[in-house]
Design an enzyme around this catalytic site. Structure first.
Site, PDB file in Angstrom:
ATOM      1  N   ASP A  31       0.858  -1.175   0.000  1.00  0.00           N
ATOM      2  CA  ASP A  31       0.000   0.000   0.000  1.00  0.00           C
ATOM      3  C   ASP A  31       0.896   1.227   0.000  1.00  0.00           C
ATOM      4  O   ASP A  31       1.877   1.285   0.743  1.00  0.00           O
ATOM      5  CB  ASP A  31      -0.889  -0.013   1.257  1.00  0.00           C
ATOM      6  CG  ASP A  31      -1.946   1.052   1.223  1.00  0.00           C
ATOM      7  OD1 ASP A  31      -2.945   0.863   0.508  1.00  0.00           O
ATOM      8  OD2 ASP A  31      -1.787   2.073   1.909  1.00  0.00           O
ATOM      9  N   ASP A  64      -4.650   2.321  -4.263  1.00  0.00           N
ATOM     10  CA  ASP A  64      -3.181   2.381  -4.199  1.00  0.00           C
ATOM     11  C   ASP A  64      -2.613   1.097  -3.606  1.00  0.00           C
ATOM     12  O   ASP A  64      -1.552   1.103  -3.005  1.00  0.00           O
ATOM     13  CB  ASP A  64      -2.735   3.596  -3.396  1.00  0.00           C
ATOM     14  CG  ASP A  64      -3.208   3.561  -1.948  1.00  0.00           C
ATOM     15  OD1 ASP A  64      -4.280   3.009  -1.676  1.00  0.00           O
ATOM     16  OD2 ASP A  64      -2.487   4.102  -1.086  1.00  0.00           O
TER      17      ASP A  64
END
Length: 163
Positions: A40, A83
């Site tokens: 992430d 993301d």
């Protein structure tokens, strides 16, 4: 077919294709040691909120390209949403090898922060899980790696964790 399997922005495997390909790989290679990395991007929301979605998209593309060139050609790289990315390390020699890859990924994502002032706070939180039995499924690996990734975030970000 390829369009349905790929994320339209990064051209990496999307979630469904990644899950299917990883599950098939595990079935065909049940004796291999494998690892799943969930990554992430730290502070991604700030880039999107401050500089706009075009800048956020440029960062996602840069991360995707960096991941693709930082692992072996037969490892599986995907964007599973927002993301968040996955890297499936096929046939790793041992857990230390997978942790070395995670450390390298932390470093190369951190290096992106020097490319543009808009990306100056970028780093990665990474979780790793290991395929430790032949009947394991991608979903099980993902749940474990995701928990480890949140542990990395909770422990200060810009690092990897295993569970």
């Amino acid at each position: 077919k390829q369009q349905a399997q790929r994320d339209s922005l990064t051209h990496l495997y999307n979630l469904e294709a990644g899950k299917y390909i990883i599950d098939e790989y595990i079935k065909k290679n049940p004796k291999q040691q494998n690892a799943l990395i969930v990554l992430d991007i730290d502070h991604f929301k700030e880039v999107n909120d401050t500089y706009g979605h075009l800048e956020g998209d440029a960062l996602l593309i840069a991360v995707a390209d960096t991941l693709r060139t930082s692992v072996r050609s037969y490892d599986i790289v995907g964007r599973i949403g927002g993301d968040e990315f996955v890297v499936y390390l096929a046939n790793v020699t041992d857990r230390q090898n997978a942790m070395a890859v995670a450390e390298k990924l932390c470093q190369v994502i951190r290096e992106l922060s020097t490319m543009k002032k808009e990306w100056s706070n970028i780093s990665a939180s990474i979780g790793i899980s290991f395929a430790d039995h032949p009947d394991i499924k991608m979903e099980e690996l993902y749940i474990s790696a995701d928990k480890a990734m949140y542990s990395a975030k909770g422990n200060g970000r810009d690092q990897y964790q295993t569970l």
